[in-house]
Design an enzyme around this catalytic site. Structure first.
Site, PDB file in Angstrom:
ATOM      1  N   CYS A  93       0.889  -1.164   0.000  1.00  0.00           N
ATOM      2  CA  CYS A  93       0.000   0.000   0.000  1.00  0.00           C
ATOM      3  C   CYS A  93       0.926   1.213   0.000  1.00  0.00           C
ATOM      4  O   CYS A  93       2.088   1.134   0.393  1.00  0.00           O
ATOM      5  CB  CYS A  93      -0.859  -0.108   1.250  1.00  0.00           C
ATOM      6  SG  CYS A  93      -1.358   1.420   1.986  1.00  0.00           S
ATOM      7  N   ASP A 112      -3.380   8.862  11.419  1.00  0.00           N
ATOM      8  CA  ASP A 112      -4.315   9.310  10.377  1.00  0.00           C
ATOM      9  C   ASP A 112      -4.525  10.822  10.389  1.00  0.00           C
ATOM     10  O   ASP A 112      -5.183  11.346   9.490  1.00  0.00           O
ATOM     11  CB  ASP A 112      -5.673   8.626  10.542  1.00  0.00           C
ATOM     12  CG  ASP A 112      -5.595   7.153  10.213  1.00  0.00           C
ATOM     13  OD1 ASP A 112      -6.581   6.436  10.446  1.00  0.00           O
ATOM     14  OD2 ASP A 112      -4.532   6.707   9.737  1.00  0.00           O
TER      15      ASP A 112
HETATM   16  C1  EPZ Z   1      -6.221   0.790  10.738  1.00  0.00           C
HETATM   17  O1  EPZ Z   1      -5.430   0.140   9.753  1.00  0.00           O
HETATM   18  C2  EPZ Z   1      -6.929   1.916  10.012  1.00  0.00           C
HETATM   19  N1  EPZ Z   1      -7.799   1.371   8.982  1.00  0.00           N
HETATM   20  C3  EPZ Z   1      -5.904   2.866   9.397  1.00  0.00           C
HETATM   21  O2  EPZ Z   1      -6.615   3.945   8.808  1.00  0.00           O
HETATM   22  C4  EPZ Z   1      -5.029   3.409  10.515  1.00  0.00           C
HETATM   23  O3  EPZ Z   1      -4.019   4.232   9.952  1.00  0.00           O
HETATM   24  C5  EPZ Z   1      -4.367   2.243  11.279  1.00  0.00           C
HETATM   25  O4  EPZ Z   1      -5.389   1.347  11.765  1.00  0.00           O
HETATM   26  C6  EPZ Z   1      -3.559   2.721  12.478  1.00  0.00           C
HETATM   27  O5  EPZ Z   1      -4.373   3.457  13.323  1.00  0.00           O
HETATM   28  C7  EPZ Z   1      -8.991   0.820   9.353  1.00  0.00           C
HETATM   29  O6  EPZ Z   1      -9.340   0.787  10.512  1.00  0.00           O
HETATM   30  C8  EPZ Z   1      -9.824   0.272   8.243  1.00  0.00           C
HETATM   31  P1  EPZ Z   1      -2.701  -1.581  12.001  1.00  0.00           P
HETATM   32  P2  EPZ Z   1      -4.710  -1.269  10.086  1.00  0.00           P
HETATM   33  O7  EPZ Z   1      -2.905  -3.026  11.775  1.00  0.00           O
HETATM   34  O8  EPZ Z   1      -5.535  -2.041  11.035  1.00  0.00           O
HETATM   35  C9  EPZ Z   1       1.671  -3.267  11.475  1.00  0.00           C
HETATM   36  C10 EPZ Z   1      -7.133   5.502   7.139  1.00  0.00           C
HETATM   37  O9  EPZ Z   1      -6.461   6.444   6.689  1.00  0.00           O
HETATM   38  N2  EPZ Z   1       1.047  -4.588  11.374  1.00  0.00           N
HETATM   39  O10 EPZ Z   1      -3.137  -0.993  13.305  1.00  0.00           O
HETATM   40  O11 EPZ Z   1      -4.332  -1.881   8.802  1.00  0.00           O
HETATM   41  C11 EPZ Z   1       1.332  -2.365  10.314  1.00  0.00           C
HETATM   42  O12 EPZ Z   1       2.212  -2.593   9.230  1.00  0.00           O
HETATM   43  C12 EPZ Z   1      -6.473   4.155   7.382  1.00  0.00           C
HETATM   44  O13 EPZ Z   1      -8.347   5.570   7.453  1.00  0.00           O
HETATM   45  C13 EPZ Z   1       1.852  -5.720  11.295  1.00  0.00           C
HETATM   46  O14 EPZ Z   1       3.080  -5.631  11.288  1.00  0.00           O
HETATM   47  O15 EPZ Z   1      -3.408  -0.773  10.841  1.00  0.00           O
HETATM   48  C14 EPZ Z   1       1.506  -0.984  10.915  1.00  0.00           C
HETATM   49  O16 EPZ Z   1       2.873  -0.643  10.872  1.00  0.00           O
HETATM   50  C15 EPZ Z   1      -5.024   4.137   6.910  1.00  0.00           C
HETATM   51  N3  EPZ Z   1       1.272  -6.941  11.205  1.00  0.00           N
HETATM   52  C16 EPZ Z   1       1.081  -1.176  12.373  1.00  0.00           C
HETATM   53  O17 EPZ Z   1       1.119  -2.591  12.606  1.00  0.00           O
HETATM   54  C17 EPZ Z   1      -0.107  -7.094  11.206  1.00  0.00           C
HETATM   55  O18 EPZ Z   1      -0.588  -8.247  11.142  1.00  0.00           O
HETATM   56  C18 EPZ Z   1      -0.328  -0.695  12.699  1.00  0.00           C
HETATM   57  O19 EPZ Z   1      -1.167  -1.233  11.704  1.00  0.00           O
HETATM   58  C19 EPZ Z   1      -0.907  -5.941  11.296  1.00  0.00           C
HETATM   59  C20 EPZ Z   1      -0.308  -4.702  11.386  1.00  0.00           C
END
Ligand code: EPZ
Length: 424
Positions: free
Chosen positions: A122, A310
């Protein structure tokens, strides 16, 4: 493709109402897969991502119908998942919306099988789903990765004790949904604490689930044998609210952001006050009075209740016209500075080193054509255009449409000279 054209320099004044939350609605729509019957959702925002999610659920066999909406609210959506049979989330849909991974937990719990395309990369980072898969494995699912798809199977998931290696919002949501129909108790540790997780738990408990501790880092779920469909009201979007608050700051305006969930915006509120804005919590929203130029401040993004990633790009836009130098540190995603090179086109002075951006405030920005690269970067460019002298044209606003319901109309109602134009 559409673009947004802005004549900057007008302070925003007036009142605006926040729409329903994208990031609360997405997991709630997936939770409808856990029950047979009609689930209804009120105050659903009109967003591209939600239309994509609707197409995905329909692809699985759910029937999705818009219903007449009560006045003053967003749309009302009905989802009947009585006859879902297709456990597949195809690449064509998942590649445009990573949140499609949220069907994984419900499908395994309801059907005992899920075949979900790996989301792929992404713009803002690799965004793996290893934690989702480790958690489902701990619940007893057999996981296979082949041909770009995750295949997950389980006769019945069994409650377990699982520690996330790091807080993940959709990972926490996926496992909460999966564990709701598991045999016995599940304890999830090191969970994400975002408000959208609490909203999902509220819906699951109304469906008959037994989820405790959502919003804290330890969530306990006592599995039940079945769940019933419910009606849910979508909570206001805290990130849209924060974006509108930042618009008042960057334009030196005076705006009441109705339905802004103040308790979920404290990290932003304290930063805006540090930057010299007057932020007051009123009965039905948050009023923000922006300074002529913000003070320089330092900000570090972190999982909730830390400063939200965000809202990082939006605050950076404000700091481009501050009276000094600010440091913006992005700790959640590895590539969430895509807005920097576009802000530079508007005259911003930003130097990036690793996950830190040094923003040297300028008295003014100059309008120019810029290009959106991802959802929150596009919001940041719109905000900068509201301040810049002359015309700013933000292209590729399909990024903006993924997560904002009529943002340009809301800003125009506050006095912004902003229109959506169709690009050749
Ligand atoms: C949610 O995404 C939100 N999307 C994102 O909003 C938001 O930026 C993000 O949480 C953080 O707050 C929705 O809720 C639909 P994470 P998500 O899993 O769940 C790492 C927007 O602009 N990670 O909390 O995908 C990941 O790479 C969007 O509205 C792993 O390593 O985010 C990141 O560095 C963008 N392994 C960190 O954790 C995993 O299995 C946090 O990601 C999962 C995540």
């Amino acid at each position: 493709m559409d673009a947004i054209e802005i004549q900057g320099g007008t302070p925003l004044v007036g009142e605006v109402t926040v729409s329903g939350s994208k990031n609360a609605t997405l997991p709630m729509l997936c939770a409808a897969l856990l029950a047979k019957g009609q689930s209804r959702f009120f105050d659903v925002p009109a967003l591209a991502d939600l239309r994509t999610m609707g197409r995905l659920l329909a692809h699985m066999g759910a029937s999705i119908d818009p219903l007449s909406a009560p006045p003053g609210l967003g749309t009302t959506l009905s989802i009947d998942a009585s006859t879902i049979g297709n456990p597949e989330a195809p690449y064509e849909l998942v590649k445009t919306m990573r949140a499609a991974v949220l069907v994984l937990g419900p499908l395994v719990a309801r059907l005992g099988h899920a075949r979900v395309s790996l989301p792929g990369g992404c713009a803002i980072g690799a965004r793996p789903i290893d934690q989702h898969l480790k958690g489902l494995t701990a619940l007893g699912a057999k996981i296979e990765l082949a041909h770009g798809y995750v295949e997950a199977r389980a006769d019945r998931l069994v409650g377990t004790h699982f520690n996330f290696d790091l807080p993940t919002v959709t990972g926490t949501e996926n496992l909460m949904m999966a564990a709701s129909l598991a045999e016995g108790q599940t304890v999830l540790e090191n969970c994400a604490r975002e408000p959208e997780i609490e909203a999902l738990a509220t819906m699951l408990n109304a469906m008959g689930a037994r989820v405790h501790g959502a919003g804290s880092s330890t969530i306990t779920i006592d599995g039940v044998s079945s769940l019933r469909p419910v009606d849910s009201m979508v909570v206001p979007d805290r990130i849209e609210a924060g974006t509108l608050m930042a618009a008042a700051v960057i334009t030196g305006g005076d705006v009441l952001v109705r339905r802004a969930p103040a308790p979920h915006l404290e990290a932003l509120t304290s930063k805006l006050r540090e930057a010299g804005a007057k932020v007051t919590v009123e009965a039905d929203g948050v009023r923000v009075v922006g300074p002529a130029r913000p003070n320089p401040i330092d900000v570090i993004t972190a999982p909730h209740p830390g400063y939200p990633t965000d809202l990082q790009a939006q605050l950076m836009a404000c700091l481009c016209v501050s009276t000094g130098a600010s440091r913006v540190v992005e700790t959640v995603f590895e590539n969430r500075f895509m807005h920097v090179q576009e802000l530079r086109r508007l005259g911003a002075d930003i130097a990036v080193e690793g996950n830190t951006a040094l923003v040297r405030g300028q008295p003014e920005l100059q309008g120019a054509p810029v290009m959106a690269t991802d959802l929150r970067a596009s919001a940041s460019l719109v905000l900068a255009g509201l301040r810049a002298s002359g015309t700013t044209t933000v292209s590729r606003v399909y990024h903006l449409d993924r997560g904002y319901d009529g943002l340009e109309k809301k800003l125009a109602a506050l006095g912004a000279r902003i229109v959506r134009v169709r690009e050749a």
